[in-house]
Design an enzyme around this catalytic site. Structure first.
Site, mmCIF file in Angstrom:
data_model
loop_
_atom_site.group_PDB
_atom_site.id
_atom_site.type_symbol
_atom_site.label_atom_id
_atom_site.label_comp_id
_atom_site.label_asym_id
_atom_site.label_seq_id
_atom_site.Cartn_x
_atom_site.Cartn_y
_atom_site.Cartn_z
ATOM 1 N N SER A 27 0.895 -1.391 -0.056
ATOM 2 C CA SER A 27 -0.208 0.192 -0.039
ATOM 3 C C SER A 27 1.158 0.950 0.142
ATOM 4 C CB SER A 27 -1.068 -0.079 1.274
ATOM 5 O OG SER A 27 -1.087 1.308 1.517
ATOM 6 N N TYR B 236 -2.432 -1.416 10.053
ATOM 7 C CA TYR B 236 -2.394 -1.724 8.900
ATOM 8 C C TYR B 236 -1.091 -0.715 8.401
ATOM 9 C CZ TYR B 236 -3.994 -1.191 4.146
ATOM 10 O OH TYR B 236 -4.189 -1.039 2.933
#
Length: 256
Positions: free
Chosen positions: A139, A152
């Site tokens: 990401s 995350y």
């Protein structure tokens, strides 16, 4: 790009980014193994339209024993994995001091530890064939941080680090390992953030535009199909010396 004779396992591939990548690889001729939850039959049908009957394994990627069973399935039914796409992921948003411990553990298990387990189990076969592609869907949060996404961000930074280590350990072989670092993609995880803005009173279009404006200068979502095409390039001979790269596709997010 012709992937006939290659088998691709795509985790978290019953919707969103994973399904988009699976479709692109299937269109190029690869045999596909899907993994995930939700509308499994619809996902299978969307891949089958490209002329291949996909396999499926429903492993819960927070459980290493289920991951091991999935990898045994790939060997017994498809002769192993040539292309491993580690895409499965979950999200939770909360300040660190109130972040639920069980959510932290689940995010680290699914977003990071599962990448280690699939990689360690796929590598022996790839080394034996002297060809393999491991592509980890990290990401933009593997490169930069955002507040209230501690688990995350930590997991995705870990994926980038694991990618680099894997690339170094396979550098003198026909196996490559790279990471893709997407910005905003309109996946169910991102839709949840838009829905939260709508629940707080924003109009749907305004909620979408406000989310993009915060981070992504292009003001457009990255699409699963675009990520699929980049994945396809990384599977090509032209990318044989692309190793250990964290390739951001983020509409200019990290350029700011």
């Amino acid at each position: 790009m012709n992937l006939h004779g290659k088998t691709a396992l795509v985790t978290g591939s019953t919707s969103g980014i994973g399904l988009g990548i699976a479709q692109v690889l299937a269109k190029a001729g690869a045999k596909i193994i899907l993994n995930g939850f939700g509308d499994i039959e619809a996902a299978k049908d969307s891949v089958a339209q490209y002329g291949t009957t996909p396999g499926y394994h429903g492993a819960d990627l927070s459980d290493e024993t289920q991951i091991a069973d999935m990898m045994r399935y790939t060997q017994s039914e498809f002769g192993g994995v040539d292309i491993l796409i580690n895409n499965a992921g979950i999200q939770h948003v909360s300040p660190i001091e109130t972040f639920p411990v069980e959510k932290w553990n689940a995010i680290i298990a699914i977003n990071l530890s599962s990448v280690f387990h699939t990689t360690r189990l796929a590598l022996p076969g790839m080394r034996e064939r002297n060809w393999g592609r491991i592509i980890n869907i990290a990401s933009v949060h593997g490169l930069v941080a955002s507040k209230e996404k501690s688990a995350y961000v930590a997991a995705k930074h870990g994926v980038v680090g694991l990618t680099k280590t894997t690339a170094l350990e396979t550098a003198q072989s026909g196996v490559t390992c790279n990471a893709l670092c997407p910005g905003w993609v309109l996946t169910p995880l991102v839709q949840q953030q838009i829905d939260k803005r709508i629940a707080d009173g924003a109009a749907p279009e305004s909620a979408r535009d406000a989310l993009l404006a915060e981070k992504q200068p292009s003001r457009e979502f990255v699409t699963p199909e675009q990520l699929g095409e980049l994945t396809l390039f990384l599977c090509s001979e032209g990318a044989a010396q692309v190793r250990g790269v964290a390739w951001n596709m983020d509409g200019g997010w990290v350029a700011q």
